[in-house]
Design an enzyme around this catalytic site. Structure first.
Site, PDB file in Angstrom:
ATOM      1  N   HIS A 194       0.863  -1.184   0.000  1.00 49.50           N
ATOM      2  CA  HIS A 194       0.000   0.000   0.000  1.00 49.50           C
ATOM      3  C   HIS A 194       0.895   1.228   0.000  1.00 49.50           C
ATOM      4  CE1 HIS A 194      -3.685   2.338   0.877  1.00 49.50           C
ATOM      5  NE2 HIS A 194      -2.832   3.141   1.493  1.00 49.50           N
ATOM      6  N   CYS A 195       0.776   2.051  -1.032  1.00 54.04           N
ATOM      7  CA  CYS A 195       1.648   3.209  -1.188  1.00 54.04           C
ATOM      8  C   CYS A 195       0.866   4.485  -0.844  1.00 54.04           C
ATOM      9  CB  CYS A 195       2.169   3.287  -2.624  1.00 54.04           C
ATOM     10  SG  CYS A 195       3.313   4.660  -2.887  1.00 54.04           S
ATOM     11  N   PRO A 196       1.173   5.140   0.255  1.00 53.28           N
ATOM     12  CA  PRO A 196       0.459   6.390   0.578  1.00 53.28           C
ATOM     13  C   PRO A 196       0.797   7.528  -0.377  1.00 53.28           C
ATOM     14  CG  PRO A 196       2.249   6.014   2.138  1.00 53.28           C
ATOM     15  CD  PRO A 196       2.166   4.787   1.286  1.00 53.28           C
ATOM     16  N   GLY A 199      -1.719   7.159  -2.895  1.00 53.02           N
ATOM     17  CA  GLY A 199      -3.065   7.098  -2.336  1.00 53.02           C
ATOM     18  C   GLY A 199      -3.848   5.877  -2.739  1.00 53.02           C
TER      19      GLY A 199
END
Length: 473
Positions: A194-196, A199
């Site tokens: 999951h890449c912030p 997003g």
């Protein structure tokens, strides 16, 4: 046809037309049209949707907006303050190349952030219940005293045993390389991480765009940083270093942003290049699931053994369609009628009514009539009326519900002059009813047997006593 035969036909036609006319009395009965809802409106995961479900993102999008601001501000300052000077002093190709890189970076970023990463749909209640039954059967029928670990399955992929784990949130066995994202609360196919910064989750459907984003961003960052330094050096040769910084303060800001970000971006691009060449995911590499050496026991079953082939599969292979159909309409529920277990359940019979039918003495004789051929009080249309039966013949109740003993006695057992001696007994005077036939199955509980005239008097009295006792209960 009589002369006035046309009159009734005209009246009939007039009545048919009048039924279609609207009136205030019919308006409350008209069904209101309910707007159809799309699946993204009731999506169970923690995601945000825009443009009627076309855009799908995670709920935590603050870092994504920071990424947008850094790229837009840095590139905007470069095109506004550096490119005019460089196009004149060096070549006009610099702003062109910078523009191509900028648009490619923005396109891949938005494609990664706004797309479905490969979310797996959750099981419906029926599918989850069926899967639970399969798990219980598998764990309960193990032989040799060995119980397999619950909630896991094993499959063979290219000679390597891979475990499929059960997701308690989605109620499914996750396919190979899938994992559940705790931030988005979804199972994602070929989950990478999951890449912030984008997003969104990075999975099977958007991994190639994520890789092209970080790779092109690396080139854009290096490009901007290199030509900002070139711009400052050229200006410092003419007016001095301090005067060059005063003349172009934006170049200082661009150089600082690019200097601190280029290391992480370039390093991330190199790491994912290694993952693509070995056909691994970030999740698998962090856990140490596979080894790059083919001879070891935990070799990677997904690798093709060739760097070029692995890269082509990851970057040039077909994109699988979305499995959640987020823009599809929600179909109305169609309730399935439950199949009755027997004839009594179909007519709404209760347990007490079944006990009543079992307690009635079985009267056996050659002629017989079924309950479908009888006409009981309050149950029209089930068959011929009881008046067709021979008077005085006992007809105990069958599986028909809501029949009292008094109604059966008065309507089915009319008294004649020769049966005046038979009197109804009070509950205190009546003996116990015959023994309940709970152990014997009543396969044909609707069938009512009728005796001959020779033995009807003795059996008539027994049936009356049983019915009176049941009515008192």
């Amino acid at each position: 046809m009589p002369p006035g035969g046309g009159g009734p036909m005209k009246d009939c036609e007039y009545s048919q037309i009048s039924t279609h006319s609207s009136s205030p009395m019919e308006s409350p009965h008209k069904k209101k049209k309910i707007a159809a809802r799309r699946k993204w409106e009731v999506f169970p995961g923690r995601n945000k949707f825009f443009c009627n479900g076309r855009i799908m993102m995670a709920r935590q999008t603050g870092v994504f907006y920071l990424t947008l601001i850094l790229i837009l501000v840095t590139s905007g300052l470069f095109f506004a303050f550096d490119c005019p000077y460089l196009a004149v002093k060096i070549t006009p190709a610099i702003p062109v190349v910078g523009g191509i890189l900028f648009f490619f970076v923005m396109g891949t970023l938005l494609r990664t952030s706004f797309s479905d990463p490969g979310v797996l749909p959750r099981a419906t209640p029926d599918e989850a219940a069926d899967l639970e039954r399969q798990i219980d059967i598998a764990n309960g029928t193990s032989s040799g005293g060995y119980r397999p670990p619950p909630r896991t399955k094993e499959v063979i992929i290219n000679g390597q045993t891979v475990k499929l784990k059960y997701c308690f949130t989605c109620k499914i066995f996750r396919p190979p390389r899938a994992s559940h994202c705790s931030l988005c609360d979804n199972c994602v196919e070929r989950f990478d991480h999951h890449c912030p910064w984008v997003g969104n989750c990075v999975g099977k459907r958007n991994y190639r765009f994520f890789y092209m984003f970080i790779l092109s961003l690396s080139f854009l960052t290096v490009f901007i940083f290199a030509f900002v330094i070139t711009h400052v050096i050229l200006r410092s040769q003419q007016t001095g270093f301090l005067n060059a910084l005063k003349d172009s303060p934006a170049s200082v800001l661009e150089a600082v942003v690019c200097f601190f970000s280029v290391w992480s971006i370039v390093g991330l691009s190199g790491f994912h290049t290694y993952l693509i060449s070995s056909n691994q995911t970030t999740n698998e590499d962090i856990k140490g699931s596979w080894s790059n050496k083919r001879g070891k026991e935990n070799y990677n079953p997904y690798s093709y053994g060739n760097i070029f082939t692995n890269c082509c599969v990851a970057l040039c292979g077909p994109i699988s369609p979305s499995l959640i159909d987020r823009r599809g309409y929600i179909l109305p529920d169609t309730p399935q009628p439950a199949a009755p277990s027997n004839g009594m359940a179909a007519y709404g019979a209760t347990q007490s009514q079944s006990d009543m039918a079992a307690a009635t003495p079985l009267l056996q004789s050659e002629p017989s009539l079924t309950s479908d051929e009888l006409h009981l009080p309050g149950k029209p249309g089930l068959g011929t009326p009881c008046a067709s039966l021979t008077l005085g013949q006992p007809t105990p109740p069958s599986s028909m519900p809501n029949l009292s003993a008094e109604a059966v006695l008065t309507d089915i057992l009319p008294l004649k002059e020769e049966h005046v001696g038979h009197q109804f007994l009070t509950p205190e005077e009546a003996p116990s009813p015959p023994r309940m036939l709970a152990g014997s199955p009543l396969a044909h509980s609707r069938t009512m047997h009728i005796l001959g005239l020779a033995s009807q008097d003795s059996l008539h009295e027994d049936s009356v006593r049983g019915l009176v006792k049941l009515s008192s209960v």
